[in-house]
Structure formats: C-alpha cells, structure tokens
Design a protein around this motif. Sequence first.
Motif, short mmCIF file in Angstrom:
data_model
loop_
_atom_site.label_atom_id
_atom_site.label_comp_id
_atom_site.label_asym_id
_atom_site.label_seq_id
_atom_site.Cartn_x
_atom_site.Cartn_y
_atom_site.Cartn_z
N TYR A 70 58.11 -43.85 -9.61
CA TYR A 70 59.23 -44.11 -8.62
C TYR A 70 59.79 -42.85 -8.42
O TYR A 70 60.85 -42.68 -7.54
N LEU A 177 55.81 -48.84 -14.53
CA LEU A 177 56.21 -47.54 -13.68
C LEU A 177 56.73 -46.49 -14.56
O LEU A 177 56.74 -45.09 -13.90
N ALA A 226 62.71 -51.53 -6.75
CA ALA A 226 61.19 -50.57 -7.31
C ALA A 226 60.29 -51.63 -8.11
O ALA A 226 59.21 -51.28 -8.12
N TYR A 255 66.09 -48.56 -4.28
CA TYR A 255 65.04 -47.73 -4.51
C TYR A 255 64.69 -47.06 -3.13
O TYR A 255 64.47 -47.67 -2.13
N PRO A 257 61.98 -45.03 -1.29
CA PRO A 257 60.54 -44.69 -1.57
C PRO A 257 60.26 -43.30 -1.20
O PRO A 257 60.19 -42.67 -0.18
N LEU A 264 54.26 -49.57 -6.84
CA LEU A 264 55.42 -49.76 -6.19
C LEU A 264 55.33 -50.45 -4.88
O LEU A 264 54.34 -50.58 -4.26
#
Length: 424
Positions: A70, A177, A226, A255, A257, A264
């Motif tokens: 992320y 992640l 996320a 979150y 992007p 994700l």
Amino acid sequence: MDVLDKLRILSDAAKYDVSCSSSGSGRKNKKGGIGSASINGICHSWSDDGRCISLLKILMTNYCIYDCAYCVNRSSNDLERATLTPDEIVDLTINFYRRNYIEGLFLSSAIIKSPNHTMELILNVVKRLREVEGFNGYIHTKAIPHADKRIIDEIGLYVDRMSINIELPSENGLKLLAPNKTKKSILTPMGNIRNRIVETREEKKKFKYANSFVPGGQSTQLIVGATEDNDLKILKLSEGLYDGYNLKRVYYSAYVPVAKSPNLPVLDSPPVIRENRLYQADWLLRFYKFKADELLDENMPNFDLSLDPKCNWALRNIGIFPVEINRADYNTLLRVPGIGVKSARRIVAARKFGPLNYDNLKKLNIVLKRAKYFITCNGKYYGMSSMNPEKIRKKLIYGLDRNIFEKQLSLWEMGGFNDKSLHI
Ligand code: SF4
C-alpha cells in the motif's frame, strides 16, 4: 542532489503519515493576503495547553528495504529517492527554527539498510539537536518495528512524542500487504515505550531531576480501507490501544490508492467519510465514555456514512430517550446527540438555579438541531409528533448537507472537522 531537492522529495513523501495531526491542505496565499497552507513540508500539532505548533515534517529517507503493497515508498516502486543525512536534518531544523518557520520537528523514515541502522540515524539527529544545538522545541519521531529496545529507549529520552504506525488493523492484513511486519514487532516496542513512560513518571515524582521519557506520549496510525477489516475491528483495536498501551492518539488515514496489486482494493477515491466516522467514534471512546461494542456490533460492523456514530447509537437505543433535561445526570446528558462536554456542563450548572425550559437551553447556546429529538424540557417534547426512529433518522439526515452523500469526496476536498455534518 542538493538539500532543497531532497527536501522536496522527502517532505512530499511524508504527507501520507497523519500521525502528527497534520496538513492535507493545499491553499495558497492570495494577492494582499498573508500565509499559505502548504500541502506538505510543514504540519501542525497541539501542545497540552492547546497551542498550535508548526513542525517541519519530513522523512529522513524514502529508500526502503521493505515492500509494503500500500506504500508509495515500497522497494519495488520506481520513484525519485533521496536521503537526508543527520547533519542536513539538524541544519534544516535549526535554520527553519531561527527563521521562525517552525517550532519543532516531525521526523519519520522509511527503512534504510535495517531497522536498527535507521533508528541509529534518527538517534543521531535528536541527540545532536538537544545536546549540541541546545534545541528545546517539540520533536516527534517514528519508532521502527524490529528495532532494538536499547535504541528506542535512548531516543525516547530526547523526544516529546514517538509513534509506531500499526497501519493495518489485523495480522492477516499485515501478512497480505506488509509481510515484513508482524503484530508482535509493532506491539512489543509499543509496550516497552508505555512501560518506560510509566517508570520515568514514577521516577520524576521521587527525583526532581530524573529524565523524562516521551513526555508527550505515543501515537499510531491506522490505514482505513486498504484491507477488508471492518470499522468494528478497527475501533476495538483503538480501544485496546487506549486502554492497554495508554496511547495518546490513534490517527486514521483513508487509504490513498498509490499502487496496483491484486491484494489491494480498487477504489475511485480514498474513503474519507469513513475515516471521519472513525474519528468521531474515537472521540466518543475518549471523551464520552462509549465502548466500541456499544457503537457497533457483528450485525452492524460498519458505520453508517450518512449519520454520525452518536446519532446512530441514539436511534438504535431509542427506548432510553427522551431524557428529561432537568433530571438527567451528566453522563446521560453526554449521550444525547448534539450535546457535548461543554453543553452538558452548562446544563448541569444552570439547572441549579431552577428548572430549564427550551428557551433557556437556547440562551445557554445548546445546539438543539439534533438534541431536540432526544430530550424533554419540563416534560415537554419538541421533536416530532412521535418518537419514531425512522422518521427522526430522515429528519436528521435531511438537516445535513445533502451534497456530501452524492459522491465520495476526494481527500483534499473534504471539509474535515469543520464540516457541519460531522458535529457529534
Ligand atoms: S516499511 Fe514503511 S516506508 Fe517501507 S514500504 Fe513499509 S510502510 Fe512504506
């Protein structure tokens, strides 16, 4: 690369970290005006006495050995990289301070070579600032998961606040992640910092000149959206951190992007309304004595985006309303939507002089737009013809700025806590 270029890269890279209560505004100065709210570089924090402190907010480096999916600084991302040396950070801080640009430093970092190496560099900065430059301004640094306790313990003697960002609210999220981080690698140093804070506070009671350790407490950041973790999971984690680790603040970050990965979610824009609902609920935990389980449960694990958590709670518990404003105790008044800490105190103080009616409440500046559906004054109800939760809900939503629900606003469009729909 000169220092200004490094500063441009590393102040921009720091903007994703919200754990210092900061920035996010890109307002520029206009002709004839003064000041500007830069999107990065300077952020603000608040001292115990309520003063706003401007901080130089930078990363020491955006080179990272880890590859958190992320994160914009992940090792696999192709971006412009830079590292400021400890000397450069000290010089920037002192020069900016002398020019009155800043009053303190918020220093975060990606992980260069190893967690210990990164923390040693941070230690070098804070030690020099305090011992060589005699800098007494506010310093907030990151503590990096997996770093040795010895280094974190030493840094804590020089800084006002430390934060270890949990980022992902669950062990599964970390595995998916951020596989280099574990819950243990984050919670163990957090627990150590808590213990040192408690120990040094005790020492200070006995010995006047005992050292302080992270006197401003510790904070953390959780990324919202996320992973699949719901609001109940996030809020229960925050509650555990406040109760078990004495955290000063938990910050929530919608979150953004910045990467594509099968792990994700695909989002049009950051979930900023959800982020704000979590901030409102967090406020209820800290100042209104709510428990996470009261605000959400397995049947309703996420906040209603159209109504704030306190209104939602009241509508789901409509049976305990209306409360009589002249008899309800302070804690019950606090649970009435629209009545905050100050209003509850004002009501309790004023009714010592006689029963309050609706006009008295207005004169006390109690905001009745929401509260009127949940109270009686001398037995009289001023809400609707009946206490129907569905009808009240519609009224409450209709009273808000409807535009807010027509689209998910972008991170930089949102009015934040000034937005009138966010009043608790
Ligand atoms: S360790 Fe921190 S800076 Fe490095 S990739 Fe993960 S979140 Fe980003």
